[in-house]
Design a protein around this motif. Sequence first.
Motif, PDB file in Angstrom:
ATOM      1  N   ILE A  36       0.848  -1.205   0.000  1.00 16.62           N
ATOM      2  CA  ILE A  36       0.000   0.000   0.000  1.00 16.62           C
ATOM      3  C   ILE A  36       0.880   1.250   0.000  1.00 16.62           C
ATOM      4  CG2 ILE A  36      -1.591   1.375   1.412  1.00 16.62           C
ATOM      5  CD1 ILE A  36      -2.874  -1.316   2.309  1.00 16.62           C
ATOM      6  N   GLU A  37       1.865   1.265   0.874  1.00 15.35           N
ATOM      7  CA  GLU A  37       2.738   2.438   0.977  1.00 15.35           C
ATOM      8  C   GLU A  37       3.572   2.627  -0.288  1.00 15.35           C
ATOM      9  OE1 GLU A  37       4.924   2.098   4.623  1.00 15.35           O
ATOM     10  OE2 GLU A  37       3.229   2.772   5.840  1.00 15.35           O
ATOM     11  N   TYR A  38       3.929   1.541  -0.947  1.00 16.28           N
ATOM     12  CA  TYR A  38       4.692   1.660  -2.191  1.00 16.28           C
ATOM     13  C   TYR A  38       3.906   2.480  -3.211  1.00 16.28           C
ATOM     14  CZ  TYR A  38       7.118   0.649  -6.511  1.00 16.28           C
ATOM     15  OH  TYR A  38       7.780   0.795  -7.706  1.00 16.28           O
ATOM     16  N   TYR A  39       2.632   2.133  -3.394  1.00 16.21           N
ATOM     17  CA  TYR A  39       1.840   2.872  -4.381  1.00 16.21           C
ATOM     18  C   TYR A  39       1.515   4.289  -3.924  1.00 16.21           C
ATOM     19  CZ  TYR A  39       1.235  -0.861  -7.760  1.00 16.21           C
ATOM     20  OH  TYR A  39       1.464  -1.794  -8.741  1.00 16.21           O
ATOM     21  N   MET A  40       1.394   4.485  -2.620  1.00 13.53           N
ATOM     22  CA  MET A  40       1.174   5.848  -2.128  1.00 13.53           C
ATOM     23  C   MET A  40       2.427   6.708  -2.336  1.00 13.53           C
ATOM     24  SD  MET A  40      -1.150   5.228   1.310  1.00 13.53           S
ATOM     25  CE  MET A  40      -1.607   6.963   1.478  1.00 13.53           C
ATOM     26  N   ASP A  41       3.592   6.072  -2.260  1.00  9.72           N
ATOM     27  CA  ASP A  41       4.857   6.787  -2.452  1.00  9.72           C
ATOM     28  C   ASP A  41       5.218   6.967  -3.927  1.00  9.72           C
ATOM     29  OD1 ASP A  41       5.359   7.105   0.256  1.00  9.72           O
ATOM     30  OD2 ASP A  41       6.451   5.210   0.425  1.00  9.72           O
ATOM     31  N   HIS A  42       4.557   6.216  -4.816  1.00  8.01           N
ATOM     32  CA  HIS A  42       4.885   6.260  -6.249  1.00  8.01           C
ATOM     33  C   HIS A  42       3.616   6.492  -7.085  1.00  8.01           C
ATOM     34  CE1 HIS A  42       8.227   3.988  -4.410  1.00  8.01           C
ATOM     35  NE2 HIS A  42       8.972   4.521  -5.376  1.00  8.01           N
ATOM     36  N   PRO A  43       3.011   7.666  -6.979  1.00 11.08           N
ATOM     37  CA  PRO A  43       1.755   7.953  -7.684  1.00 11.08           C
ATOM     38  C   PRO A  43       1.889   7.891  -9.214  1.00 11.08           C
ATOM     39  CG  PRO A  43       2.654   9.954  -6.720  1.00 11.08           C
ATOM     40  CD  PRO A  43       3.441   8.814  -6.152  1.00 11.08           C
ATOM     41  N   GLU A  44       3.057   8.271  -9.744  1.00 12.50           N
ATOM     42  CA  GLU A  44       3.227   8.229 -11.207  1.00 12.50           C
ATOM     43  C   GLU A  44       3.198   6.789 -11.704  1.00 12.50           C
ATOM     44  OE1 GLU A  44       5.517   9.523  -9.143  1.00 12.50           O
ATOM     45  OE2 GLU A  44       5.347  11.720  -9.405  1.00 12.50           O
ATOM     46  N   GLU A  45       3.828   5.903 -10.943  1.00 11.97           N
ATOM     47  CA  GLU A  45       3.823   4.481 -11.321  1.00 11.97           C
ATOM     48  C   GLU A  45       2.412   3.914 -11.229  1.00 11.97           C
ATOM     49  OE1 GLU A  45       5.879   0.280  -9.970  1.00 11.97           O
ATOM     50  OE2 GLU A  45       6.957   2.154  -9.626  1.00 11.97           O
ATOM     51  N   LYS A  46       1.681   4.325 -10.210  1.00  9.50           N
ATOM     52  CA  LYS A  46       0.295   3.860 -10.072  1.00  9.50           C
ATOM     53  C   LYS A  46      -0.550   4.328 -11.254  1.00  9.50           C
ATOM     54  CE  LYS A  46      -2.742   5.538  -7.025  1.00  9.50           C
ATOM     55  NZ  LYS A  46      -4.040   5.726  -7.712  1.00  9.50           N
ATOM     56  N   GLU A  47      -0.336   5.544 -11.701  1.00  6.47           N
ATOM     57  CA  GLU A  47      -1.086   6.080 -12.837  1.00  6.47           C
ATOM     58  C   GLU A  47      -0.783   5.287 -14.112  1.00  6.47           C
ATOM     59  OE1 GLU A  47      -3.779   8.226 -14.891  1.00  6.47           O
ATOM     60  OE2 GLU A  47      -3.438   8.288 -12.729  1.00  6.47           O
ATOM     61  N   GLN A  48       0.471   4.932 -14.302  1.00  3.34           N
ATOM     62  CA  GLN A  48       0.854   4.136 -15.473  1.00  3.34           C
ATOM     63  C   GLN A  48       0.270   2.741 -15.379  1.00  3.34           C
ATOM     64  OE1 GLN A  48       2.244   4.864 -18.318  1.00  3.34           O
ATOM     65  NE2 GLN A  48       2.146   2.714 -18.992  1.00  3.34           N
ATOM     66  N   ARG A  49       0.305   2.176 -14.185  1.00  2.00           N
ATOM     67  CA  ARG A  49      -0.238   0.832 -13.986  1.00  2.00           C
ATOM     68  C   ARG A  49      -1.753   0.817 -14.211  1.00  2.00           C
ATOM     69  NH1 ARG A  49       2.543  -2.982 -11.819  1.00  2.00           N
ATOM     70  NH2 ARG A  49       3.893  -2.136 -13.430  1.00  2.00           N
ATOM     71  N   SER A  50      -2.422   1.898 -13.862  1.00  2.00           N
ATOM     72  CA  SER A  50      -3.866   2.024 -14.096  1.00  2.00           C
ATOM     73  C   SER A  50      -4.179   1.890 -15.584  1.00  2.00           C
ATOM     74  CB  SER A  50      -4.365   3.375 -13.571  1.00  2.00           C
ATOM     75  OG  SER A  50      -5.706   3.601 -13.942  1.00  2.00           O
ATOM     76  N   LYS A  51      -3.407   2.563 -16.414  1.00  2.00           N
ATOM     77  CA  LYS A  51      -3.607   2.477 -17.873  1.00  2.00           C
ATOM     78  C   LYS A  51      -3.350   1.061 -18.375  1.00  2.00           C
ATOM     79  CE  LYS A  51      -2.185   7.305 -18.528  1.00  2.00           C
ATOM     80  NZ  LYS A  51      -1.109   8.201 -19.003  1.00  2.00           N
ATOM     81  N   GLU A  52      -2.341   0.404 -17.818  1.00  2.00           N
ATOM     82  CA  GLU A  52      -2.021  -0.965 -18.221  1.00  2.00           C
ATOM     83  C   GLU A  52      -3.167  -1.917 -17.866  1.00  2.00           C
ATOM     84  OE1 GLU A  52       1.651  -1.825 -16.289  1.00  2.00           O
ATOM     85  OE2 GLU A  52       2.789  -0.359 -17.445  1.00  2.00           O
ATOM     86  N   TYR A  53      -3.786  -1.701 -16.704  1.00  2.00           N
ATOM     87  CA  TYR A  53      -4.888  -2.568 -16.282  1.00  2.00           C
ATOM     88  C   TYR A  53      -6.124  -2.382 -17.166  1.00  2.00           C
ATOM     89  CZ  TYR A  53      -3.239  -5.214 -12.294  1.00  2.00           C
ATOM     90  OH  TYR A  53      -2.589  -6.134 -11.511  1.00  2.00           O
ATOM     91  N   ILE A  54      -6.387  -1.170 -17.583  1.00  2.00           N
ATOM     92  CA  ILE A  54      -7.538  -0.939 -18.468  1.00  2.00           C
ATOM     93  C   ILE A  54      -7.359  -1.712 -19.765  1.00  2.00           C
ATOM     94  CG2 ILE A  54      -8.717   0.813 -19.872  1.00  2.00           C
ATOM     95  CD1 ILE A  54      -8.194   2.795 -17.557  1.00  2.00           C
TER      96      ILE A  54
END
Length: 382
Positions: A331-349
């Motif tokens: 959880i903290e990893y994604y909170m600390d890396h919002p840009e990576e989470k945004e990229q991963r969101s696009k990959e999941y779609i």
Amino acid sequence: MIITLIVDSYAQASNGTTMTTRRFAEVLMKHGHTVKIAASTVDNMDRENAFELGISKIPVLYQVSKSQGFIFAKKNKKVLKEAISGSDVVHFLLPFGCQRLGKKLCDKAGIPTTAAFHLQPENITSTLHMNKLKSVNNMLYRKFKKFYNKFGHVHCPSAMIAGQLKEHDYLSELHIISNGVSEVFTKQEIAKPEALKDKYIILMIGRYSVEKRQDLIINAIAESKYESKIQLILAGKGPWEGHLKSLGEKLTNPPIFGFYNEKELIEVINYSDLYVHASDAEIEAISCMEAFTCGLVPIISDSKISATNQFALDEHNLFEHGNYHSLKEKIEYYMDHPEEKEQRSKEYIEYAKQYSLDNCVKQLEDVFQIAIQENKIKNKMS
């Protein structure tokens, strides 16, 4: 085709098998098929194709199953005969009394049949706090096998559960087909409610039950350096709600509990920041699929008896099952890396497109056709 679906619960939209059945029925009808439903109670169906078996109210069992959002149907021979009459194929969603009787009636009438394996034994034993007893789970696999081995073709929503059936010597041809995600689940720009606009929202969708492990999320948040910023939403209902509410009192922002209809759920998914699927046992988990189809990045338990971990795109989407310290770190990893989470969101779609409900139903239709053709050959030879 004229397709009859036989399931215990249909009107109670509070468990995964019911939701799968309802969505399959809807898409099958869109594809031009006539769909008949036989269940304890039936709603949102043309009454001509709705066959109500009645509710089985066996003492204790009825109360326990109802608390889990499940209702057993009666073994109503008269209504089952009416439901299967004229069917091209009859599809059974569960292995209980009404399905066992329905299978006997279909065989006697020479009607093709298929089945689906939607209920993991661990879902039952967890309710009884016996899920760690392998001997009890194996006993249920053997009991279910007596029913499923009567079918030539069985639908398995994941490779994990197909593997479990092979391990327990199930003899049917197993068809691995996802339950699929409805086209209504899409990424949308939904603003957070005013009261939550400054919170980092973590969501889990699922029945409040021991094997779903919502407790791990509460404990992970409690240990997090971001504890005061996080708002947990637990969407569902079930018998473990009281325990989870009590556990959640230690958080600065106690969890929000609620059962949401489809429209509301899509909104909640789209204004959440992160999804967690903590369940120890899961045949597939449509709720997790619905979340990442909308672009909500998931963190998933790596439990060997949960198929949901197949959806992890890398190690940051997995945590060690039963370990809330591991979950906290992810959880903290994604909170600390919002840009990576945004990229991963696009990959999941993009990744989610393979799980379209329409495509999955087409695969199931192919299984129905195979069963129908095999039945014709069998009848010619007899």
